[in-house]
Design a protein around this motif. Structure first.
Motif, PDB file in Angstrom:
ATOM      1  N   GLY A 127       0.784  -1.232   0.000  1.00 37.19           N
ATOM      2  CA  GLY A 127       0.000   0.000   0.000  1.00 37.19           C
ATOM      3  C   GLY A 127       0.813   1.279   0.000  1.00 37.19           C
ATOM      4  O   GLY A 127       0.254   2.366  -0.107  1.00 37.19           O
ATOM      5  N   THR A 128       2.120   1.184   0.122  1.00 40.66           N
ATOM      6  CA  THR A 128       2.967   2.378   0.088  1.00 40.66           C
ATOM      7  C   THR A 128       3.288   2.745  -1.360  1.00 40.66           C
ATOM      8  O   THR A 128       3.188   1.915  -2.261  1.00 40.66           O
ATOM      9  N   PHE A 129       3.672   3.983  -1.549  1.00 41.21           N
ATOM     10  CA  PHE A 129       4.014   4.436  -2.895  1.00 41.21           C
ATOM     11  C   PHE A 129       5.440   4.008  -3.251  1.00 41.21           C
ATOM     12  O   PHE A 129       6.305   3.903  -2.380  1.00 41.21           O
ATOM     13  N   LEU A 130       5.662   3.797  -4.527  1.00 42.57           N
ATOM     14  CA  LEU A 130       6.971   3.416  -5.040  1.00 42.57           C
ATOM     15  C   LEU A 130       7.975   4.534  -4.789  1.00 42.57           C
ATOM     16  O   LEU A 130       7.700   5.693  -5.087  1.00 42.57           O
ATOM     17  N   GLN A 131       9.131   4.199  -4.226  1.00 39.16           N
ATOM     18  CA  GLN A 131      10.153   5.202  -3.947  1.00 39.16           C
ATOM     19  C   GLN A 131      11.479   4.882  -4.618  1.00 39.16           C
ATOM     20  O   GLN A 131      12.338   5.742  -4.734  1.00 39.16           O
TER      21      GLN A 131
END
Length: 174
Positions: free
Chosen positions: A161-165
């Protein structure tokens, strides 16, 4: 009655004397004030980009998959490779993701949505947890075109659920 001339004595020294000690004191007070009250602005638009170690990449124009591109090991299995070619004007000519052409021609909103959907399909695969994107760009590509692709990549969500970094880019060979 005789008028008397009154002579006024002028004390004309010829120069005006300035008190340099007071001027220096004021200059140092102003300098101290500006040093103590200076607050630099925060860096705007900071982009966290993790660059992988340099790896020789061959046959950029040929279709590739995650197992034979840019090295070996577990990291290459988690990486989605995007190849971008440019025309002489610096506009995007073609965008390929892993093994298929996603976009032909300049990047407009429809092309960017198509790239977004293609990346979304890769990040929704449960068997291989992709967590990074590597963009190989043509040296003629304008920076604004590259930033459009980086923007699309940063909007991707990982399985947790986290954004791609983890986004990296490099110049592709001729």
């Amino acid at each position: 009655m005789k008028r008397r001339r009154v002579r006024r004595r002028h004390r004309d020294t010829g120069e005006v004397q300035l008190n340099l000690a007071a001027m220096l004191d004021m200059a140092f007070q102003l300098l101290t004030f500006f040093i103590l009250t200076f607050r630099p602005a925060p860096i705007e638009g900071q982009l966290a980009v993790n660059l992988p170690p340099p790896v020789v990449q061959t046959k950029v124009e040929a279709p590739s998959d995650a197992s034979d591109s840019a090295g070996s090991g577990e990291d290459s299995l988690k990486t989605i490779f995007i190849h971008v070619t440019a025309d002489d004007a610096g506009e995007t000519q073609q965008v390929r993701i892993v093994d298929g052409v996603v976009s032909n021609g300049p990047l407009d909103d429809a092309q960017l949505r198509s790239i977004h959907r293609r990346l979304e399909s890769f990040f929704s695969i449960g068997k291989v947890p992709f967590d990074r994107v590597q963009i190989a760009v043509d040296g003629r590509l304008r920076y604004s075109e590259l930033m459009k692709l980086v923007d699309v990549a940063t909007r991707q969500k990982l399985a947790d659920g986290t954004f791609l970094q983890k986004i990296s880019f490099m110049e592709a060979g001729p």
